[in-house]
Design an enzyme around this catalytic site. Structure first.
Site, PDB file in Angstrom:
ATOM      1  N   ASP A  31       0.825  -1.213   0.000  1.00  0.00           N
ATOM      2  CA  ASP A  31       0.000   0.000   0.000  1.00  0.00           C
ATOM      3  C   ASP A  31       0.857   1.261   0.000  1.00  0.00           C
ATOM      4  OD1 ASP A  31      -2.441  -1.148  -0.070  1.00  0.00           O
ATOM      5  OD2 ASP A  31      -2.861  -0.984   2.072  1.00  0.00           O
TER       6      ASP A  31
ATOM      7  N   LYS B 144      -4.213   2.922  -3.465  1.00  0.00           N
ATOM      8  CA  LYS B 144      -5.504   3.265  -4.055  1.00  0.00           C
ATOM      9  C   LYS B 144      -5.711   4.766  -4.196  1.00  0.00           C
ATOM     10  CE  LYS B 144      -7.769   0.498  -1.171  1.00  0.00           C
ATOM     11  NZ  LYS B 144      -6.784  -0.437  -0.630  1.00  0.00           N
TER      12      LYS B 144
ATOM     13  N   MET C 212      -7.492   9.421   9.326  1.00  0.00           N
ATOM     14  CA  MET C 212      -8.055  10.004   8.090  1.00  0.00           C
ATOM     15  C   MET C 212      -8.949  11.196   8.403  1.00  0.00           C
ATOM     16  SD  MET C 212      -8.946   6.428   6.120  1.00  0.00           S
ATOM     17  CE  MET C 212      -9.332   5.477   7.594  1.00  0.00           C
TER      18      MET C 212
END
Ligand code: SAH
Length: 255
Positions: free
Chosen positions: A37, A59, A172
């Site tokens: 990732d 992503k 986040m």
């Protein structure tokens, strides 16, 4: 070659390779294929052998659902072909890492999954500036929450969290810090509650700020604190002597 095709779902910790588990380091060194990732520190990848195929499958900026399905297919194909497949994720694979979804997809395809926990950034980032996520003098527990609700999802119940007395550790959360702080204040948490943000913890780019819940959004903007960052809200922030500006944390109110 594996008899039962297996994928190792491995936590890479917050950054510094010394914060890997011994098992994670050994699996990275022995992998034929590493699926990595965005958040995994480049220094961790230096442990891989020169013959390891390292595939970046981050992503960011892409179409999330298609890419997630693509990652599943790739892991399944490589494992069935007999490769030692290591799926490496930042922090811990089961904390906001889609580890559960990947386990489901792999098991549905007849692949065994072994999970190797990692040090999650929600604990490691506060620790980097001396903040304990629990401290019996300040908080009876901690809630790990995402600031980024799933598409169409309601997200966390900020009013309930405001009343919980728990340390709030938000992943986040940078881009939505203003809305989160407002929801917490509306839920009854004092605007003077200590808050902190730590970005890129345990990397050479680590930065931190201390402030209050009421000034959190403006402080993040003024100090240009960007993702990846952990937000910590609660009295435990007072313990964070290694913060860049600990004097910004208000003194304890007299009971
Ligand atoms: N599985 C990861 C979290 C993935 S979600 C873990 O256990 O840590 C991605 C979020 O993690 C980022 O938006 C940020 O909030 C946090 N994060 C990851 N690495 C970080 C780091 N080194 N410093 C601060 N926050 C980090």
């Amino acid at each position: 070659m594996n008899t039962t095709p297996t994928v190792w779902l491995v936590g890479a910790g917050p950054g510094d390779p010394e914060l890997l588990t011994l098992r994670a380091a050994r699996l990275i060194q022995g992998a034929d294929v590493l699926l990595v990732d965005d958040l995994v520190d480049r220094r961790v990848l230096e442990l891989a052998s020169p013959t390891t195929r390292v595939l970046a499958v981050g992503k960011r900026g892409g179409c999330v659902s298609t890419e997630q399905a693509f990652i599943h297919q790739l892991m399944i194909r490589e494992a069935k072909a007999g490769a030692q497949v290591v799926r490496l994720k930042g922090g811990d694979p089961f904390v906001f890492g889609r580890g559960g979804e990947e386990c489901d997809a792999l098991r549905a395809a007849g692949i065994a999954v072994e999970v190797v926990p990692g040090i999650t950034s929600g604990i490691a980032a506060p620790a980097a500036v001396g903040i304990p996520v629990t401290d019996r003098r300040h908080a009876p527990g901690v809630a790990f929450v995402t600031g980024h609700a799933q598409d169409g999802g309601a997200g966390a119940d900020w009013a309930a969290l405001a009343k919980s007395g728990l340390t709030l550790v938000v992943y986040m959360g940078v881009s939505r810090a203003g809305g989160i702080a407002q929801a917490l204040v509306e839920g009854g948490l004092a605007a003077s509650t200590p808050a902190a943000a730590i970005s890129a913890a345990h990397t050479p780019r680590q930065r931190s700020v201390a402030c209050t819940l009421g000034t959190l959004a403006e402080t993040l903007a003024a100090e240009a604190i960007a993702s990846p960052a952990i937000l910590v809200i609660g009295d435990v922030v007072r313990v964070g002597a290694a913060l860049a500006n600990p004097e910004a944390v208000p003194a304890q109110a007299m009971a």
